[in-house]
Design a protein around this motif. Structure first.
Motif, PDB file in Angstrom:
ATOM      1  N   VAL A  54       0.833  -1.198   0.000  1.00 55.42           N
ATOM      2  CA  VAL A  54       0.000   0.000   0.000  1.00 55.42           C
ATOM      3  C   VAL A  54       0.870   1.251   0.000  1.00 55.42           C
ATOM      4  CG1 VAL A  54      -1.705   1.295   1.339  1.00 55.42           C
ATOM      5  CG2 VAL A  54      -1.906  -1.180   1.133  1.00 55.42           C
ATOM      6  N   GLY A  55       2.016   1.181   0.660  1.00 56.00           N
ATOM      7  CA  GLY A  55       2.931   2.317   0.636  1.00 56.00           C
ATOM      8  C   GLY A  55       3.182   2.869   2.017  1.00 56.00           C
ATOM      9  N   GLU A  56       4.438   2.947   2.377  1.00 52.64           N
ATOM     10  CA  GLU A  56       4.813   3.396   3.721  1.00 52.64           C
ATOM     11  C   GLU A  56       4.368   4.826   4.002  1.00 52.64           C
ATOM     12  OE1 GLU A  56       6.526   1.430   5.816  1.00 52.64           O
ATOM     13  OE2 GLU A  56       7.764   0.049   4.659  1.00 52.64           O
ATOM     14  N   SER A  57       4.202   5.600   2.934  1.00 49.74           N
ATOM     15  CA  SER A  57       3.927   7.015   3.157  1.00 49.74           C
ATOM     16  C   SER A  57       2.434   7.322   3.228  1.00 49.74           C
ATOM     17  CB  SER A  57       4.557   7.852   2.048  1.00 49.74           C
ATOM     18  OG  SER A  57       3.903   7.581   0.820  1.00 49.74           O
ATOM     19  N   THR A  58       1.597   6.347   2.942  1.00 48.71           N
ATOM     20  CA  THR A  58       0.168   6.653   2.965  1.00 48.71           C
ATOM     21  C   THR A  58      -0.344   6.675   4.401  1.00 48.71           C
ATOM     22  OG1 THR A  58      -0.459   4.343   2.851  1.00 48.71           O
ATOM     23  CG2 THR A  58      -0.198   5.482   0.766  1.00 48.71           C
ATOM     24  N   ASP A  59      -1.397   7.448   4.604  1.00 49.31           N
ATOM     25  CA  ASP A  59      -2.009   7.484   5.926  1.00 49.31           C
ATOM     26  C   ASP A  59      -2.564   6.131   6.321  1.00 49.31           C
ATOM     27  OD1 ASP A  59      -1.363  10.089   6.036  1.00 49.31           O
ATOM     28  OD2 ASP A  59      -3.362  10.808   6.545  1.00 49.31           O
ATOM     29  N   ILE A  60      -2.975   5.368   5.314  1.00 49.69           N
ATOM     30  CA  ILE A  60      -3.522   4.040   5.634  1.00 49.69           C
ATOM     31  C   ILE A  60      -2.505   3.257   6.442  1.00 49.69           C
ATOM     32  CG2 ILE A  60      -4.176   1.817   4.652  1.00 49.69           C
ATOM     33  CD1 ILE A  60      -5.431   3.262   2.350  1.00 49.69           C
ATOM     34  N   VAL A  61      -1.255   3.272   5.975  1.00 48.52           N
ATOM     35  CA  VAL A  61      -0.240   2.482   6.657  1.00 48.52           C
ATOM     36  C   VAL A  61       0.233   3.169   7.933  1.00 48.52           C
ATOM     37  CG1 VAL A  61       2.128   1.629   6.464  1.00 48.52           C
ATOM     38  CG2 VAL A  61       0.512   1.295   4.589  1.00 48.52           C
ATOM     39  N   THR A  62       0.374   4.495   7.891  1.00 52.20           N
ATOM     40  CA  THR A  62       0.961   5.148   9.056  1.00 52.20           C
ATOM     41  C   THR A  62       0.000   5.238  10.227  1.00 52.20           C
ATOM     42  OG1 THR A  62       0.379   7.320   8.147  1.00 52.20           O
ATOM     43  CG2 THR A  62       2.595   6.501   7.706  1.00 52.20           C
ATOM     44  N   LYS A  63      -1.303   5.333   9.977  1.00 50.33           N
ATOM     45  CA  LYS A  63      -2.172   5.479  11.142  1.00 50.33           C
ATOM     46  C   LYS A  63      -3.521   4.803  11.054  1.00 50.33           C
ATOM     47  CE  LYS A  63      -3.829  10.034   9.718  1.00 50.33           C
ATOM     48  NZ  LYS A  63      -3.722  11.481   9.865  1.00 50.33           N
ATOM     49  N   GLU A  64      -3.829   4.106   9.962  1.00 47.23           N
ATOM     50  CA  GLU A  64      -5.187   3.576   9.856  1.00 47.23           C
ATOM     51  C   GLU A  64      -5.266   2.056   9.858  1.00 47.23           C
ATOM     52  OE1 GLU A  64      -6.950   5.415   6.477  1.00 47.23           O
ATOM     53  OE2 GLU A  64      -6.929   7.400   7.394  1.00 47.23           O
ATOM     54  N   MET A  65      -4.151   1.379  10.131  1.00 44.32           N
ATOM     55  CA  MET A  65      -4.221  -0.072  10.082  1.00 44.32           C
ATOM     56  C   MET A  65      -4.487  -0.656  11.471  1.00 44.32           C
ATOM     57  SD  MET A  65      -1.628  -1.405   7.146  1.00 44.32           S
ATOM     58  CE  MET A  65      -0.197  -1.472   8.159  1.00 44.32           C
ATOM     59  N   TYR A  66      -5.252  -1.736  11.467  1.00 42.85           N
ATOM     60  CA  TYR A  66      -5.445  -2.509  12.684  1.00 42.85           C
ATOM     61  C   TYR A  66      -4.286  -3.500  12.767  1.00 42.85           C
ATOM     62  CZ  TYR A  66     -10.133  -0.967  13.963  1.00 42.85           C
ATOM     63  OH  TYR A  66     -11.206  -0.239  14.388  1.00 42.85           O
ATOM     64  N   TRP A 105     -11.737 -12.570  -8.553  1.00 42.40           N
ATOM     65  CA  TRP A 105     -12.600 -11.619  -7.847  1.00 42.40           C
ATOM     66  C   TRP A 105     -12.759 -12.066  -6.402  1.00 42.40           C
ATOM     67  CZ3 TRP A 105     -17.542 -12.299  -5.641  1.00 42.40           C
ATOM     68  CH2 TRP A 105     -18.154 -13.545  -5.894  1.00 42.40           C
ATOM     69  N   TYR A 106     -13.091 -11.117  -5.569  1.00 46.77           N
ATOM     70  CA  TYR A 106     -13.262 -11.433  -4.143  1.00 46.77           C
ATOM     71  C   TYR A 106     -14.391 -10.598  -3.566  1.00 46.77           C
ATOM     72  CZ  TYR A 106     -10.591  -7.098  -3.537  1.00 46.77           C
ATOM     73  OH  TYR A 106     -10.160  -5.801  -3.596  1.00 46.77           O
ATOM     74  N   SER A 107     -14.821 -10.995  -2.387  1.00 47.92           N
ATOM     75  CA  SER A 107     -15.873 -10.263  -1.685  1.00 47.92           C
ATOM     76  C   SER A 107     -15.599 -10.433  -0.205  1.00 47.92           C
ATOM     77  CB  SER A 107     -17.241 -10.864  -2.037  1.00 47.92           C
ATOM     78  OG  SER A 107     -18.248 -10.284  -1.249  1.00 47.92           O
ATOM     79  N   GLY A 108     -15.448  -9.343   0.502  1.00 48.90           N
ATOM     80  CA  GLY A 108     -15.168  -9.527   1.922  1.00 48.90           C
ATOM     81  C   GLY A 108     -14.998  -8.230   2.677  1.00 48.90           C
ATOM     82  N   SER A 109     -14.652  -8.395   3.939  1.00 51.54           N
ATOM     83  CA  SER A 109     -14.516  -7.276   4.861  1.00 51.54           C
ATOM     84  C   SER A 109     -13.146  -6.635   4.754  1.00 51.54           C
ATOM     85  CB  SER A 109     -14.653  -7.763   6.298  1.00 51.54           C
ATOM     86  OG  SER A 109     -15.906  -8.324   6.513  1.00 51.54           O
ATOM     87  N   GLN A 110     -13.107  -5.342   4.934  1.00 54.17           N
ATOM     88  CA  GLN A 110     -11.844  -4.622   5.056  1.00 54.17           C
ATOM     89  C   GLN A 110     -11.922  -3.796   6.338  1.00 54.17           C
ATOM     90  OE1 GLN A 110     -10.099  -5.548   2.444  1.00 54.17           O
ATOM     91  NE2 GLN A 110     -11.721  -6.092   1.015  1.00 54.17           N
ATOM     92  N   PHE A 111     -10.763  -3.397   6.826  1.00 55.76           N
ATOM     93  CA  PHE A 111     -10.713  -2.710   8.129  1.00 55.76           C
ATOM     94  C   PHE A 111      -9.772  -1.517   8.074  1.00 55.76           C
ATOM     95  CE2 PHE A 111     -11.388  -7.205   8.409  1.00 55.76           C
ATOM     96  CZ  PHE A 111     -12.448  -7.338   9.283  1.00 55.76           C
ATOM     97  N   ARG A 112     -10.260  -0.390   8.511  1.00 65.66           N
ATOM     98  CA  ARG A 112      -9.371   0.768   8.636  1.00 65.66           C
ATOM     99  C   ARG A 112      -9.726   1.518   9.907  1.00 65.66           C
ATOM    100  NH1 ARG A 112      -9.015   3.012   2.401  1.00 65.66           N
ATOM    101  NH2 ARG A 112      -8.692   0.932   1.545  1.00 65.66           N
ATOM    102  N   TYR A 113      -8.705   1.856  10.651  1.00 67.00           N
ATOM    103  CA  TYR A 113      -8.915   2.564  11.907  1.00 67.00           C
ATOM    104  C   TYR A 113      -9.069   4.046  11.595  1.00 67.00           C
ATOM    105  CZ  TYR A 113      -8.457   3.717  16.812  1.00 67.00           C
ATOM    106  OH  TYR A 113      -8.699   4.162  18.084  1.00 67.00           O
ATOM    107  N   GLU A 114     -10.323   4.466  11.356  1.00 74.47           N
ATOM    108  CA  GLU A 114     -10.588   5.857  11.017  1.00 74.47           C
ATOM    109  C   GLU A 114     -11.717   6.363  11.887  1.00 74.47           C
ATOM    110  OE1 GLU A 114     -10.152   6.758   6.620  1.00 74.47           O
ATOM    111  OE2 GLU A 114     -11.222   4.859   6.588  1.00 74.47           O
ATOM    112  N   ARG A 115     -11.837   7.653  11.961  1.00 72.02           N
ATOM    113  CA  ARG A 115     -12.993   8.240  12.630  1.00 72.02           C
ATOM    114  C   ARG A 115     -14.194   8.043  11.712  1.00 72.02           C
ATOM    115  NH1 ARG A 115     -12.724  12.424  16.591  1.00 72.02           N
ATOM    116  NH2 ARG A 115     -14.815  12.584  17.441  1.00 72.02           N
ATOM    117  N   ALA A 116     -15.250   7.401  12.232  1.00 72.26           N
ATOM    118  CA  ALA A 116     -16.370   7.032  11.383  1.00 72.26           C
ATOM    119  C   ALA A 116     -17.209   8.239  10.993  1.00 72.26           C
ATOM    120  CB  ALA A 116     -17.249   6.013  12.095  1.00 72.26           C
ATOM    121  N   GLN A 117     -17.781   8.172   9.839  1.00 76.29           N
ATOM    122  CA  GLN A 117     -18.817   9.119   9.422  1.00 76.29           C
ATOM    123  C   GLN A 117     -19.653   8.421   8.372  1.00 76.29           C
ATOM    124  OE1 GLN A 117     -17.267  12.276   6.507  1.00 76.29           O
ATOM    125  NE2 GLN A 117     -15.482  11.824   7.764  1.00 76.29           N
TER     126      GLN A 117
END
Length: 420
Positions: A54-66, A105-117
């Motif tokens: 995903v990339g070390e510099s993305t917010d996903i990796v730096t603060k949104e992963m479980y 193809w796939y179908s399933g759950s994904q997880f990101r530690y974000e403030r929900a809205q």
RNA sequence: GUGGGUGUAGCUCAGUUGGCAGAGCGCCAGGUUGUGGUCCUGGAUGUCGAGGGUUCAAGUCCCUUCACUCACCCCA
């Protein structure tokens, strides 16, 4: 109420939950028709897979992963997206050793530690598709077309397709440098200035008006493409036009994951609150190599199931989900002997392919009949002592209130005929 | 991580200048001792998110906290 679903998560409840299953099926159906095979990968992976993919510099990796250690001290992460896992599985099992492209193809759950809205949750669902190992504009176009078919089959009319290209390893570095030069001259806050150095393309995607106002003269990737990228992009656009798929060129469309190259696209909808994307994807020609594999130029997308659901809600496509049929036949037993016989009869009906339920909990006739009405069943079966003595059961048509006595030995066949 | 809004019955929500906790829907029962969906009658369900404060008196005012929600950053 002692427990609640964890922050940022929610439950799908009946009858609405049935619609979610239908949405998943509808989004996946065009993929099956196009020869994509179903893949299921673990919900968690080695943390490094996402960090590198995903990339070390993305917010996903730096603060949104479980991310969590398992009992042996390995660092694992609940998947924040699907593509990295699919590429990992392809490489691990050498699926790319056969004929290319590998279509999955796939179908399933994904997880990101974000403030929900609205439209953004910590646990969400995607249907995704990946075609690995081929560099062919027709493959990019095929995937985009399949996604539009899925949305259309659900009745969605206001899904817009935004299309862009990000160039490749030949032309992107020069563009990136030109963009950085431009951005460094702007009046921006500290976080955004930092982003210029690590992921300058993301700055183009900033929603704030004061930022957008300064970006009107920003260099655009379309003006910096090498010949090969330009030709590739023109071919994708031309194929889409011929397939009758409407799209909008969006030269500032940039996606959040680092691995994208060339074709990128996003499906957006206005009915989701501040979140607008119902899906997106693009080409990721370098990802396999980033994960230690051979060159495997690939393209893929992921569509948000819950966001698609919100889009359908916004377009009024969900209708009245209160009025739906739960079962076809409903048993109303009176007394213990009848209850035992009804239990067997309901089982026989199910074995014969009819959906059937019965009143539980020792309800009286009136309460059990209420249950019959609420079940949406077309027929109620009333069985009391008088009927048992006659080896018969009362079959009541709940729409017309017409009631007939049917011998117990024949009731399964009679009902099969009535509800076909 | 930041900001706004909202927390009262199972659900949707009223609740006035502080003065007995409410409505609609839903649920249960009866009207109809073997008949639902309509109608009529009756009934049950509340830690007013939690903790503290002010007051003779707090759902209402103040403080703290938690939850939900929307938005920002970011992202599907």
């Amino acid at each position: 109420m002692s427990f609640q679903a964890p922050k940022g998560t929610f439950d799908w409840l009946p009858p609405r939950s049935e619609r979610v299953l239908a949405v998943r099926e509808a989004l996946a159906a065009p993929l099956r028709l196009a020869g994509y095979g179903y893949i299921e990968t673990p919900v968690f992976e080695d943390t490094q897979l996402f960090a590198r993919g995903v990339g070390e510099s993305t917010d996903i990796v730096t603060k949104e992963m479980y991310t969590f250690p398992d009992k042996a001290g390995r660092s694992l992460t609940l998947r924040p997206e699907g593509t990295a896992s699919v590429v990992r599985a392809v490489l691990q099992h050498n699926l790319h050793a056969g004929q290319l492209p590998v279509k999955l193809w796939y179908s399933g759950s994904q997880f990101r530690y974000e403030r929900a809205q609205k439209g953004r949750y910590r646990h969400f669902w995607q249907v995704g598709a990946e075609a690995l190992g081929a560099e062919d504009p027709a493959l990019d176009a095929e995937l985009i077309v399949l996604a539009t078919r899925g949305f259309a089959s659900l009745g969605l009319k206001n899904v817009r397709l935004l299309l862009n290209t990000l160039g490749d390893k030949n032309c992107r570095p020069a563009y990136r440098a030109a963009l950085q030069d431009f951005l460094r001259g702007l009046d921006l806050d500290e976080d955004t200035r930092a982003r210029i150095e690590i992921n300058p393309l993301r700055v183009l995607d900033d929603k704030r008006p004061e930022v957008q106002a300064q970006l009107s003269d920003a260099p655009l990737v379309v003006d910096h493409l090498c010949e090969a990228c330009k030709a590739y992009h023109d071919e994708v656009r031309s194929l889409l036009r011929e397939a009758g798929v409407a799209f909008e060129d969006d030269p500032k469309l940039v996606r959040g994951l680092d691995y994208y190259t060339r074709t990128t696209f996003e499906f957006v909808h206005g009915g989701l609150g501040s979140q607008s994307a119902v899906g997106g994807g693009g080409r990721y020609d370098g990802l396999s190599e980033m994960l230690g594999g051979p060159p495997l130029p690939s393209v893929g997308w992921a569509l948000g199931v819950d966001r698609t659901f919100l889009a359908m809600e916004a377009e009024g496509l969900l209708g009245d989900d209160a009025a739906h049929e739960r079962v076809q036949v409903y048993g109303v037993p009176l007394g213990d002997d009848a209850r035992r016989r009804m239990f067997l009869l309901i089982d026989e009906l199910r074995a014969a392919g009819l959906s059937a339920d019965m009143a539980f909990g020792g309800k009286g006739l009136k309460g059990a009949m209420k249950g019959a009405g609420r079940s949406g069943a077309a027929f109620a079966l009333i069985l009391g002592e008088r009927d048992l003595a006659a080896e018969a059961v009362q079959v009541k048509d709940l729409a017309t209130a017409e009631q007939t006595e049917v011998p117990l030995a024949k009731v399964v066949d009679v009902l099969k005929g009535k509800v076909q």
